[in-house]
Design a protein around this motif. Structure first.
Motif, short mmCIF file in Angstrom:
data_model
loop_
_atom_site.label_atom_id
_atom_site.label_comp_id
_atom_site.label_asym_id
_atom_site.label_seq_id
_atom_site.Cartn_x
_atom_site.Cartn_y
_atom_site.Cartn_z
N GLY A 72 11.61 -39.22 34.28
CA GLY A 72 12.05 -38.83 35.61
C GLY A 72 11.42 -37.53 36.03
N MET A 73 11.31 -37.34 37.33
CA MET A 73 10.69 -36.11 37.84
C MET A 73 11.11 -35.92 39.29
SD MET A 73 6.65 -35.37 38.04
CE MET A 73 6.10 -34.75 39.59
N GLN A 74 11.41 -34.72 39.65
CA GLN A 74 11.72 -34.41 41.04
C GLN A 74 10.41 -34.11 41.76
OE1 GLN A 74 14.32 -31.08 41.66
NE2 GLN A 74 14.68 -31.58 43.79
N HIS A 75 10.22 -34.69 42.93
CA HIS A 75 9.00 -34.46 43.70
C HIS A 75 8.92 -33.00 44.11
CE1 HIS A 75 6.01 -34.78 46.89
NE2 HIS A 75 5.64 -35.90 46.27
N VAL A 76 7.73 -32.46 44.14
CA VAL A 76 7.50 -31.03 44.44
C VAL A 76 8.13 -30.65 45.77
CG1 VAL A 76 5.74 -29.29 44.87
CG2 VAL A 76 5.41 -30.95 43.04
N SER A 77 7.93 -31.46 46.79
CA SER A 77 8.47 -31.09 48.11
C SER A 77 9.99 -31.11 48.10
CB SER A 77 7.93 -32.02 49.20
OG SER A 77 8.39 -33.34 49.00
N SER A 78 10.59 -32.02 47.34
CA SER A 78 12.05 -32.06 47.22
C SER A 78 12.56 -30.86 46.44
CB SER A 78 12.47 -33.37 46.53
OG SER A 78 13.83 -33.35 46.24
N ALA A 79 11.83 -30.46 45.41
CA ALA A 79 12.24 -29.33 44.57
C ALA A 79 12.26 -28.03 45.37
CB ALA A 79 11.31 -29.20 43.37
N GLN A 80 11.44 -27.94 46.39
CA GLN A 80 11.42 -26.73 47.21
C GLN A 80 12.63 -26.67 48.14
OE1 GLN A 80 7.64 -27.11 49.15
NE2 GLN A 80 6.49 -26.37 47.38
N GLU A 81 13.24 -27.83 48.40
CA GLU A 81 14.34 -27.89 49.36
C GLU A 81 15.71 -28.07 48.73
OE1 GLU A 81 13.32 -31.03 52.00
OE2 GLU A 81 11.41 -30.16 52.54
N THR A 82 15.80 -28.70 47.56
CA THR A 82 17.09 -28.98 46.95
C THR A 82 17.10 -28.59 45.48
OG1 THR A 82 16.40 -31.24 46.43
CG2 THR A 82 17.62 -30.93 48.47
N LEU A 83 18.26 -28.17 45.01
CA LEU A 83 18.43 -27.77 43.62
C LEU A 83 19.16 -28.90 42.89
CD1 LEU A 83 18.15 -25.51 41.51
CD2 LEU A 83 20.37 -24.67 42.28
N CYS A 85 19.87 -30.81 38.79
CA CYS A 85 19.80 -30.69 37.34
C CYS A 85 18.52 -31.37 36.86
CB CYS A 85 21.02 -31.36 36.72
SG CYS A 85 20.95 -31.47 34.92
N SER A 86 17.78 -30.70 35.99
CA SER A 86 16.51 -31.27 35.52
C SER A 86 16.73 -32.38 34.49
CB SER A 86 15.63 -30.18 34.91
OG SER A 86 16.27 -29.60 33.80
N TYR A 87 17.96 -32.57 34.03
CA TYR A 87 18.24 -33.63 33.07
C TYR A 87 18.74 -34.89 33.77
CZ TYR A 87 20.40 -36.22 29.27
OH TYR A 87 20.77 -37.21 28.39
N CYS A 88 19.74 -34.74 34.65
CA CYS A 88 20.37 -35.92 35.26
C CYS A 88 20.07 -36.06 36.75
CB CYS A 88 21.88 -35.88 35.05
SG CYS A 88 22.70 -34.55 35.96
N PHE A 89 19.43 -35.08 37.36
CA PHE A 89 19.04 -35.09 38.77
C PHE A 89 20.22 -35.10 39.74
CE2 PHE A 89 15.43 -36.92 36.47
CZ PHE A 89 14.46 -36.00 36.81
N GLN A 90 21.40 -34.68 39.26
CA GLN A 90 22.55 -34.52 40.15
C GLN A 90 22.37 -33.23 40.94
OE1 GLN A 90 25.34 -36.56 40.55
NE2 GLN A 90 24.25 -38.04 39.28
#
Length: 99
Positions: A72-83, A85-90
């Motif tokens: 799993g991975m959070q998209h870069v643009s999403s990571a800039q806008e939302t915080l 959890c890097s484990y469960c993505f909640q």
């Protein structure tokens, strides 16, 4: 030379599982402790590959299938806008903090 190397690499590749072995694996996915979950894996038709289908009714809110993420991975643009959890993505924090 590169064609011969490619062929040699293909020969070193392990064989694909048989259709029977693959079907056995898929049947295990839709069981819990050896008991069927009311699901079946079958061809979805129209060249779409295999899918998971229900073979019984479920109630609203029932969890019918759960598996752990392979990756799993959070998209870069999403990571800039939302915080998250890097484990469960909640989402972490309140809606106000996310906006």
């Amino acid at each position: 030379n590169s064609l011969q190397e490619c062929i040699r690499n293909m020969e070193d590749t392990p064989p694909l599982p048989s259709e029977a072995a693959l079907q056995g694996y898929l049947e295990q996915l839709v069981q819990r402790d050896g008991e069927p979950l009311g699901l079946v894996v079958k061809d979805a038709g129209n060249g779409r590959g295999k899918g998971i289908f229900t073979v019984r009714s479920f109630n609203q809110g029932d969890v019918i299938f759960r598996e752990r993420s392979l990756a799993g991975m959070q998209h870069v643009s999403s990571a800039q806008e939302t915080l998250v959890c890097s484990y469960c993505f909640q989402f972490i924090g309140t809606v106000e903090q996310q906006i």
